[in-house]
Design a protein around this motif. Sequence first.
Motif, short mmCIF file in Angstrom:
data_model
loop_
_atom_site.label_atom_id
_atom_site.label_comp_id
_atom_site.label_asym_id
_atom_site.label_seq_id
_atom_site.Cartn_x
_atom_site.Cartn_y
_atom_site.Cartn_z
N ASP A 1 14.13 -5.32 -10.02
CA ASP A 1 13.78 -4.59 -9.40
C ASP A 1 12.96 -3.96 -9.00
OD1 ASP A 1 16.36 -4.12 -12.06
OD2 ASP A 1 15.21 -3.30 -12.64
N LEU A 2 11.52 -4.43 -8.61
CA LEU A 2 10.69 -3.19 -7.50
C LEU A 2 11.21 -4.25 -6.64
CD1 LEU A 2 8.41 -2.43 -6.73
CD2 LEU A 2 7.31 -3.80 -7.81
N LEU A 3 11.46 -5.56 -6.16
CA LEU A 3 11.68 -6.47 -5.09
C LEU A 3 13.23 -6.06 -4.44
CD1 LEU A 3 11.36 -8.73 -3.50
CD2 LEU A 3 12.50 -10.61 -5.38
N GLN A 4 13.83 -6.15 -5.14
CA GLN A 4 15.28 -5.62 -4.50
C GLN A 4 14.64 -3.99 -4.02
OE1 GLN A 4 18.24 -4.52 -7.40
NE2 GLN A 4 19.69 -3.99 -6.81
N ASN A 5 13.97 -3.21 -4.72
CA ASN A 5 14.00 -1.54 -4.06
C ASN A 5 12.75 -1.64 -2.85
OD1 ASN A 5 14.85 -0.05 -6.34
ND2 ASN A 5 13.37 0.58 -6.88
N THR A 6 12.80 -2.89 -2.46
CA THR A 6 11.55 -2.67 -1.51
C THR A 6 12.39 -3.36 -0.38
OG1 THR A 6 9.38 -3.51 -3.10
CG2 THR A 6 9.61 -4.75 -0.77
N MET B 1 5.44 -9.37 9.77
CA MET B 1 6.18 -9.00 8.61
C MET B 1 6.02 -8.78 7.68
SD MET B 1 9.79 -8.04 7.39
CE MET B 1 10.99 -8.23 9.69
N LYS B 2 6.05 -9.65 7.18
CA LYS B 2 4.66 -10.57 5.56
C LYS B 2 3.77 -9.04 5.03
CE LYS B 2 2.97 -13.76 2.82
NZ LYS B 2 2.35 -15.09 2.15
N ALA B 3 3.11 -8.66 5.45
CA ALA B 3 1.84 -7.23 5.23
C ALA B 3 2.49 -6.22 5.22
CB ALA B 3 1.33 -6.83 6.25
N TRP B 4 4.14 -6.00 6.25
CA TRP B 4 4.70 -5.07 5.87
C TRP B 4 5.68 -4.65 5.43
CZ3 TRP B 4 10.33 -4.09 7.14
CH2 TRP B 4 10.72 -2.55 7.15
N LEU B 5 5.80 -5.78 4.59
CA LEU B 5 7.26 -6.15 3.28
C LEU B 5 5.80 -5.97 1.80
CD1 LEU B 5 9.26 -8.32 4.23
CD2 LEU B 5 10.17 -6.18 4.02
N PHE B 6 5.10 -6.06 2.32
CA PHE B 6 4.02 -6.61 0.54
C PHE B 6 3.70 -4.70 0.18
CE2 PHE B 6 4.22 -10.56 0.79
CZ PHE B 6 3.79 -11.17 -0.61
N ARG B 7 3.26 -4.08 1.67
CA ARG B 7 2.78 -2.83 1.79
C ARG B 7 4.32 -1.96 0.89
NH1 ARG B 7 -1.29 -0.67 5.41
NH2 ARG B 7 -2.48 0.15 3.49
N ILE B 8 5.24 -2.11 1.25
CA ILE B 8 6.45 -1.35 1.71
C ILE B 8 6.12 -1.37 -0.36
CG2 ILE B 8 9.29 -1.10 0.83
CD1 ILE B 8 8.49 -1.79 4.09
N LEU B 9 6.64 -2.47 -1.46
CA LEU B 9 6.39 -3.45 -2.61
C LEU B 9 5.32 -2.48 -3.61
CD1 LEU B 9 7.68 -6.37 -4.13
CD2 LEU B 9 5.62 -5.55 -4.55
N ARG B 10 3.86 -2.52 -2.73
CA ARG B 10 3.33 -2.09 -3.30
C ARG B 10 2.84 -0.85 -3.78
NH1 ARG B 10 -1.60 0.31 -2.48
NH2 ARG B 10 -3.64 0.61 -3.14
N ASN B 11 3.36 -0.09 -2.60
CA ASN B 11 3.73 1.42 -2.62
C ASN B 11 4.80 1.96 -3.95
OD1 ASN B 11 1.83 1.04 -0.80
ND2 ASN B 11 2.59 2.61 0.77
N ASP B 12 5.86 0.94 -3.99
CA ASP B 12 6.39 1.58 -4.25
C ASP B 12 6.38 0.79 -6.53
OD1 ASP B 12 9.35 2.18 -5.31
OD2 ASP B 12 10.25 0.07 -5.51
N PHE B 13 5.45 0.85 -6.76
CA PHE B 13 5.35 -0.12 -7.05
C PHE B 13 4.53 1.12 -7.56
CE2 PHE B 13 1.28 -1.77 -10.01
CZ PHE B 13 2.49 -1.62 -10.85
N TYR B 14 3.01 1.10 -7.39
CA TYR B 14 2.07 2.67 -7.89
C TYR B 14 3.35 3.76 -8.12
CZ TYR B 14 -1.12 -0.62 -7.27
OH TYR B 14 -2.32 -1.84 -8.39
N SER B 15 4.17 4.49 -7.42
CA SER B 15 4.83 5.31 -6.75
C SER B 15 5.81 5.18 -8.47
CB SER B 15 5.69 5.43 -6.03
OG SER B 15 5.22 5.96 -4.65
N GLU B 16 6.23 4.30 -8.81
CA GLU B 16 6.73 4.31 -10.17
C GLU B 16 6.33 4.15 -11.52
OE1 GLU B 16 10.22 3.81 -10.87
OE2 GLU B 16 10.35 4.23 -8.84
N LEU B 17 4.56 3.52 -10.98
CA LEU B 17 3.97 3.69 -12.39
C LEU B 17 2.91 5.03 -12.96
CD1 LEU B 17 2.41 1.55 -13.86
CD2 LEU B 17 0.25 1.44 -12.00
N ARG B 18 2.80 5.81 -11.52
CA ARG B 18 2.47 7.62 -11.20
C ARG B 18 3.60 7.91 -12.32
NH1 ARG B 18 0.81 6.32 -6.29
NH2 ARG B 18 2.48 7.08 -5.35
#
Length: 188
Positions: A39-44, A61-78
């Motif tokens: 789900d997190l990957l799909q959202n990313t 590109m890899k760093a940009w995508l990893f940052r999107i994924l990480r930010n989305d994960f922590y937003s959902e966690l909050r």
Amino acid sequence: MTGAGDGASPDFKRDMLAQLPALRAFAVSLCGRHDQADDLLQNTILKAWSNQESFTPGTNMKAWLFRILRNDFYSELRIRRRELQDSDGEHSAQLAVHPGQHAALDLKDFGRALEALPSDHREAIILVGASGFSYEEAAAICGCAVGTLKSRVNRARASLRDLLSLGEDDDFGPDTTFPAGSSGTKSV
């Protein structure tokens, strides 16, 4: 897909898809569960696709995508931290909200009754009751004596009680017949 991705460059799409295995592995390491990671990957991918104009070609590109994924994960966690686990429904059974339709109907009735008042009574009760002016301030605004204004407010309140079929002690507000949390039946 339509929208931001209509003009996607083939390089953007190819580079993004090439990062999927690494992104999924990172998502699994963050979530610990494969279904949540997917789900997190799909959202990313959706966020990256819809915001591809913010990606600068030639950068990582890899760093940009990893940052999107990480930010989305922590937003959902909050968000999840603020949510209460109540799988058995015990907590939600204790919560009660009065139905909004009653208040809306009461307000509509009150508006009609207010409009039915003579204009000088309506003006007086709005200035004192709704706008918070003192009797002296409202009398100055209306250009009348304080006693006259008090009389208008008193007559306006009495007219509203009559128009709304309220007794002296009736209140607007939640239903007191069946308080919150009751099933509507009386125990014997």
